[in-house]
Design an enzyme around this catalytic site. Structure first.
Site, PDB file in Angstrom:
ATOM      1  N   THR A 244      95.231   8.130   5.884  1.00 14.62           N
ATOM      2  CA  THR A 244      95.307   9.062   5.026  1.00 14.62           C
ATOM      3  C   THR A 244      96.037   8.013   3.689  1.00 14.62           C
ATOM      4  OG1 THR A 244      95.636  10.893   6.370  1.00 14.62           O
ATOM      5  CG2 THR A 244      96.292  10.761   4.209  1.00 14.62           C
TER       6      THR A 244
ATOM      7  N   ARG B 135      86.954  21.141  10.786  1.00 18.44           N
ATOM      8  CA  ARG B 135      88.561  20.732  10.693  1.00 18.44           C
ATOM      9  C   ARG B 135      89.499  20.415   9.097  1.00 18.44           C
ATOM     10  NH1 ARG B 135      92.760  16.488  10.036  1.00 18.44           N
ATOM     11  NH2 ARG B 135      94.138  17.019  11.157  1.00 18.44           N
ATOM     12  N   VAL B 136      89.904  20.840   8.800  1.00 12.59           N
ATOM     13  CA  VAL B 136      90.837  20.340   7.719  1.00 12.59           C
ATOM     14  C   VAL B 136      91.832  20.010   8.158  1.00 12.59           C
ATOM     15  CG1 VAL B 136      90.722  21.210   5.166  1.00 12.59           C
ATOM     16  CG2 VAL B 136      89.171  21.778   5.701  1.00 12.59           C
ATOM     17  N   GLY B 137      92.795  18.875   7.541  1.00 12.29           N
ATOM     18  CA  GLY B 137      93.842  18.472   7.559  1.00 12.29           C
ATOM     19  C   GLY B 137      94.366  19.088   6.415  1.00 12.29           C
ATOM     20  N   ASP B 138      95.940  18.155   6.500  1.00 14.67           N
ATOM     21  CA  ASP B 138      97.276  18.586   4.726  1.00 14.67           C
ATOM     22  C   ASP B 138      96.369  18.178   3.906  1.00 14.67           C
ATOM     23  OD1 ASP B 138      97.110  16.418   6.469  1.00 14.67           O
ATOM     24  OD2 ASP B 138      99.152  15.529   5.205  1.00 14.67           O
TER      25      ASP B 138
ATOM     26  N   GLY C 276      99.237  11.518   8.554  1.00 17.79           N
ATOM     27  CA  GLY C 276      99.935  11.800   9.714  1.00 17.79           C
ATOM     28  C   GLY C 276      98.879  13.053  10.323  1.00 17.79           C
TER      29      GLY C 276
ATOM     30  N   GLY D 149      98.172  16.495  10.408  1.00 19.94           N
ATOM     31  CA  GLY D 149      98.066  17.385   9.253  1.00 19.94           C
ATOM     32  C   GLY D 149      97.689  18.887   9.815  1.00 19.94           C
TER      33      GLY D 149
END
Ligand code: GLY
Length: 344
Positions: free
Chosen positions: A205, A233-236, A257, A259
């Site tokens: 990231t 999927r969506v991370g932070d 890292g 998320g």
């Protein structure tokens, strides 16, 4: 105004004026402009942002330029050269935020080379904050972004084929910081592909935060997210308050890292709130890491999350769960990679 009123007004405004002066004095001591970014791959990103900051450009333009630079790297896991999801599709997440709390984001966008610039268009040209998936892509195309071919990079293709043999998600902590020799080397360059010989991979990231010469803060994040994630999927990274938060009175923070762990604690918002309480950027990052670790100490041993923050004086700091998180800093005073402290 009669004399009595004038004296009264003077008595009322004098403390205000002196408070303003002392703020201005401490502000003048700050390091600005300055840009900080996650990982050692942040060095060329900072260099790109610095071209704008050193020419008295805005922090917003600088962070967008930095993010675009790494999105261009075909062998980096941030942009379209990055890891596919478990269906073999590369989906990208990005966000951007300025000094007035304007923000925009895209999540799960496909076949668009510069998600950070789409995120900026969402911020500037729509009343919304986040666009996802097909809608984000449609918006991008309507705004002149080119639909790139639906192809994986050579290294991603191979890694995906290897991964399919077991279809096992196996996060690798700090893969971003592994020696390049441990990775499949498709091409030389600063952005070696982040896949191992056995096909395991995690994610990179790129999060960056800048303060321009006027003292305004902005930040941006861009990523292909977790390798071999579930489609959708969506991370932070595109979530304001998780992967990025900017409060122009206090400071700004970004994260890298796993998320899901960052989202659970609204990580970067928390870091900024700790800075508001008077903690230094490093201590604020540490307290956010502690929040994750204290929730589940055993699980935390298998995860990596790193926070990176800057306050309004241009002081910066980072903290991670595990050893291995590094970050890059560029200002008039320095141009270097720092090693983050860690908790366990
Ligand atoms: N921190 C990036 C992600 O979890 O997708």
């Amino acid at each position: 105004m009669n004399r009595r009123k004038f004296i009264q007004l003077g008595a009322l405004t004098a403390p205000l004026l002196s408070a303003r002066k002392s703020f201005a004095d401490s502000f003048d001591q700050s390091t600005k402009p300055i840009v900080i970014s996650t990982w050692d791959s942040g060095m060329p990103v900072n260099a790109e942002a610095w071209k704008i900051l050193s020419a008295n450009g805005t922090a917003l333009d600088a962070v967008e330029a930095g993010a675009r630079h790494i999105e261009n790297e075909i062998n980096c896991c941030v942009g379209l050269g990055g890891y596919p999801d478990r269906d073999g599709i590369v989906t990208l997440d990005s966000c951007i935020m300025d000094h007035q709390a304007n923000c925009g984001a895209v999540a799960g966008i496909e076949r668009i080379k510069h998600p950070v610039s789409v995120a900026r268009k969402v911020m500037e040209n729509t009343p919304h904050v986040i666009l996802v998936g097909a809608g984000a892509q449609q918006f991008a195309v309507e705004n002149g972004f080119v639909l790139e071919p639906e192809a994986l990079s050579e290294s991603a293709k191979k890694a995906y084929a290897d991964w399919l043999k077991k279809s096992e998600y196996k996060p690798v902590i700090n893969i971003e910081n592994m020696p390049v020799d441990n990775r499949i080397k498709k091409q030389n360059g600063p952005f070696a592909p982040h896949f191992f010989e056995d096909g395991t991979a995690n994610h990179d990231t790129m999060g960056l935060v800048a303060m321009d010469v006027t003292g305004n803060l902005s930040g941006a994040v861009t990523t292909s997210g977790m390798a071999f994630k579930l489609h959708g999927r969506v991370g932070d990274s595109p979530i304001i308050g998780a992967g990025l938060f900017v409060d122009n009175e206090i400071g700004a923070a970004t994260s890298s890292g796993t998320g899901e762990e960052v989202i659970r604690i609204c990580g970067t918002h928390l870091v900024v709130e700790f800075m508001r309480q008077g903690y230094s950027p490093e201590k604020a990052c540490r307290k956010a890491v502690e929040r994750i670790v204290n929730r589940d100490k055993e699980k935390a041993k298998t995860l990596q999350v790193g926070f990176l923050a800057m306050n309004k004086k241009g002081e910066y700091g980072a903290y991670a769960i595990q050893k291995g998180f590094v970050y890059s800093v560029k200002s008039d005073n320095e141009n270097m990679i720092h090693t983050s402290k860690y908790l366990i």
